[in-house]
Motif scaffolding. Structure first.
Motif, PDB file in Angstrom:
ATOM      1  N   PHE A  30      -0.899  -0.939  -5.510  1.00 24.49           N
ATOM      2  CA  PHE A  30      -1.943  -1.385  -5.969  1.00 24.49           C
ATOM      3  C   PHE A  30      -2.736  -0.325  -6.890  1.00 24.49           C
ATOM      4  O   PHE A  30      -2.052   0.857  -6.950  1.00 24.49           O
ATOM      5  N   TRP A  35      -2.798  -5.545  -8.446  1.00 25.34           N
ATOM      6  CA  TRP A  35      -1.501  -5.344  -7.661  1.00 25.34           C
ATOM      7  C   TRP A  35      -0.271  -5.708  -8.574  1.00 25.34           C
ATOM      8  O   TRP A  35      -0.199  -6.804  -8.966  1.00 25.34           O
ATOM      9  N   ILE A  87      -6.636  -2.208   3.058  1.00 25.26           N
ATOM     10  CA  ILE A  87      -6.736  -2.198   1.901  1.00 25.26           C
ATOM     11  C   ILE A  87      -8.252  -1.843   1.172  1.00 25.26           C
ATOM     12  O   ILE A  87      -8.485  -1.133   0.301  1.00 25.26           O
ATOM     13  N   TRP A 121      -8.751   1.851   1.411  1.00 25.74           N
ATOM     14  CA  TRP A 121      -7.999   2.589   0.259  1.00 25.74           C
ATOM     15  C   TRP A 121      -8.898   2.308  -0.797  1.00 25.74           C
ATOM     16  O   TRP A 121      -9.193   3.324  -1.726  1.00 25.74           O
ATOM     17  N   LEU A 152       0.861  -1.203  -0.006  1.00 25.00           N
ATOM     18  CA  LEU A 152      -0.118  -0.022  -0.070  1.00 25.00           C
ATOM     19  C   LEU A 152       0.886   1.053   0.041  1.00 25.00           C
ATOM     20  O   LEU A 152       0.772   2.317  -0.790  1.00 25.00           O
ATOM     21  N   ALA A 191      -4.746 -11.236   2.370  1.00 24.31           N
ATOM     22  CA  ALA A 191      -4.918 -10.100   3.010  1.00 24.31           C
ATOM     23  C   ALA A 191      -6.148  -9.975   4.098  1.00 24.31           C
ATOM     24  O   ALA A 191      -5.965  -9.504   5.040  1.00 24.31           O
TER      25      ALA A 191
END
Ligand code: G
Ligand code: G
Ligand code: MN
Ligand code: NA
Length: 257
Positions: free
Chosen positions: A16, A39, A65, A68, A11, A56
């Motif tokens: 990503f 990714w 994630i 985001w 991140l 994840a």
């Protein structure tokens, strides 16, 4: 080097990106899009979400994630609204179980969306059956809170899980998403065709919208239309594409309107 180790820095390293796949109505106008994470790892190359999302989830990183991804989705929507996409354009975001069941989920989603000049009605969250059955009452309560905020919900991968009519009616769902495994062999496999047809009929009888994913040919689409399905997603229209390409896809489809 393991995916777990590399994932924790990805991140911050800006590895990503979020791609967008259009969702198309029966009249060929655009209904919205699904946001799909990609990714590009410096250390490991391209890794598909099917591979790294479960990791994840395991490590808990999916929470960061996921936030985001939602920021990216809102930011894209905000940009596209100036192109004239209209208020009924919906952007679908995938949500994992750990996200939905995290303590802060409802307030996180509300606060992220509120940071952008967008209407919460333009955000749709995709949940899976296997996620929902983990704790139906908590899922229901959180969905209701977000529903009040304006968000809608789609049930992803429908038909692959623990389909129970009882929970379909208990939850504030707006849409069923026919899994691509039933669309793939729709034209040759009677069972798959029957399942797709049944899901469409079920959605229609429950007053839910229905979308088919993995639509690759006109013939698949036409068969789905015969069944009563009115929304489609798949390579027939476009794969998931980056934000800039999607903007051009939008401009083209708005021009045709
Ligand atoms: O884009 P692709 O078909 O490779 O996606 C594979 C899987 O990864 C799909 O099941 C999709 O739901 C999941 N996925 C893609 N993006 C996200 C995301 O942002 N969050 C979560 N939780 N899952 C995602
Ligand atoms: O969240 P979900 O499991 O629905 O993710 C959709 C996945 O399906 C993504 O990984 C996307 O790249 C993939 N996909 C989207 N359209 C098609 C299609 O037409 N055919 C195939 N085989 N895969 C598709
Ligand atoms: Mn999905
Ligand atoms: Na799916």
């Amino acid at each position: 080097v393991t995916v777990e180790k590399v994932l924790s820095n990805s991140l911050n390293n800006h590895e990503f990106s979020v791609y967008f796949q259009p969702q198309i109505k029966v009249d060929n106008s655009i209904e919205g899009a699904e946001a799909l994470i990609r990714w590009k790892s410096q250390a490991l190359g391209d890794i598909s979400p099917g591979e790294f999302i479960p990791i994840a989830e395991e490590s808990g990183m999916i929470i960061e994630i996921g936030k985001w991804v939602l920021h990216e989705a809102c930011s894209a929507l905000e940009e596209w609204s100036s192109l004239g996409i209209g208020n009924d354009f919906k952007l679908a975001v995938n949500i994992s179980a750990n996200q939905l069941f995290s303590e802060e989920f409802v307030t996180d989603v509300q606060s992220i969306i509120s940071q952008y000049s967008i209407n919460p009605r333009q955000i749709k969250l995709e949940l899976t059956e296997s996620l929902l059955v983990k704790n139906i009452s908590e899922a229901k309560s959180k969905m209701n809170q977000l529903k009040e905020f304006g968000i809608s919900f789609s049930l992803d991968d429908f038909g692959t899980g623990y389909s129970s009519l009882a929970y379909l009616q208990r939850l504030p769902l707006d849409q069923l998403k026919i899994d691509q495994s039933f669309v793939r062999d729709l034209l040759d496999d009677k069972n798959d065709a029957e399942i797709a047809k049944t899901v469409v009929a079920l959605a229609n009888s429950l007053g839910l919208a229905v979308i088919a994913e993995g639509v690759e040919s006109e013939m698949q689409r036409d068969r789905l239309v015969e069944f009563g399905c009115h929304s489609f997603q798949g390579f027939l229209y476009s794969p998931a594409i980056d934000r800039e390409k999607f903007k051009h896809f939008l401009l083209d489809s708005l021009k045709k309107k």
